[in-house]
Scaffold this active site. Sequence first.
Site, PDB file in Angstrom:
ATOM      1  N   GLY A 289      25.208 -80.879  17.965  1.00 23.35           N
ATOM      2  CA  GLY A 289      25.447 -82.284  17.655  1.00 23.35           C
ATOM      3  C   GLY A 289      24.135 -83.039  17.610  1.00 23.35           C
ATOM      4  O   GLY A 289      23.098 -82.484  17.240  1.00 23.35           O
ATOM      5  N   CYS A 290      24.179 -84.275  18.014  1.00 23.00           N
ATOM      6  CA  CYS A 290      22.996 -85.140  17.995  1.00 23.00           C
ATOM      7  C   CYS A 290      21.874 -84.517  18.821  1.00 23.00           C
ATOM      8  O   CYS A 290      22.078 -84.144  19.975  1.00 23.00           O
ATOM      9  CB  CYS A 290      23.371 -86.499  18.566  1.00 23.00           C
ATOM     10  SG  CYS A 290      21.984 -87.582  18.888  1.00 23.00           S
ATOM     11  N   PHE A 291      20.691 -84.415  18.234  1.00 22.08           N
ATOM     12  CA  PHE A 291      19.596 -83.768  18.974  1.00 22.08           C
ATOM     13  C   PHE A 291      19.122 -84.588  20.159  1.00 22.08           C
ATOM     14  O   PHE A 291      18.520 -84.052  21.077  1.00 22.08           O
ATOM     15  CB  PHE A 291      18.446 -83.320  18.087  1.00 22.08           C
ATOM     16  CG  PHE A 291      17.830 -84.308  17.128  1.00 22.08           C
ATOM     17  CD1 PHE A 291      17.822 -85.670  17.345  1.00 22.08           C
ATOM     18  CD2 PHE A 291      17.232 -83.830  15.979  1.00 22.08           C
ATOM     19  CE1 PHE A 291      17.228 -86.550  16.454  1.00 22.08           C
ATOM     20  CE2 PHE A 291      16.636 -84.698  15.070  1.00 22.08           C
ATOM     21  CZ  PHE A 291      16.632 -86.061  15.315  1.00 22.08           C
TER      22      PHE A 291
END
Length: 174
Positions: A9-11
């Site tokens: 997902g979002c880093f």
Amino acid sequence: MQTIYLAGGCFWCTEAVFKSIQGVSEVTSGYIGGTVANPSYEAVCQGTTGHAEAVRVVYDPAVLAISDLLEIFFATHDPTTLNKQGNDVGTQYRSAIFYITEEQSTAAHTALEEAQKHFSDPIVTTITTATEFYPAEEHHREYYFAHSTNPYCAIVISPKLEKLQKEFGDKVIK
């Protein structure tokens, strides 16, 4: 030291999790798995580059076993949602493991099988050989630690770190 690339997902989220783990010496947010050289955040977010938001994790296998690292990976995001983590939707938010060595490949497949026991839906995490990794722009690196009061960080990342502490407290940096 060994390196592996993880997309969950979002880093910003994935980076915050792995920067908190004993035995991890470096975590860098970036892009991997696509077809465009030197992609920008904006291009990756359009979903046309094929890249995933990911982190490069450099770890000491004498301190942190690959099996433990991957157990943390599967426990700190939802590996059963295709191209989505929470409200973040698109192929750039897919769940993936990009390995360098055959040992990592074997460990990733074993960890996926073990993790599947904890989910009723099938895990959709892909496991593939690492391709070129492009570090994210500087303002995306260590984002949570610089912006922990940002609403996204407070609502999405802080609970992940609380879960990490609760479930893996012995592996979290004190």
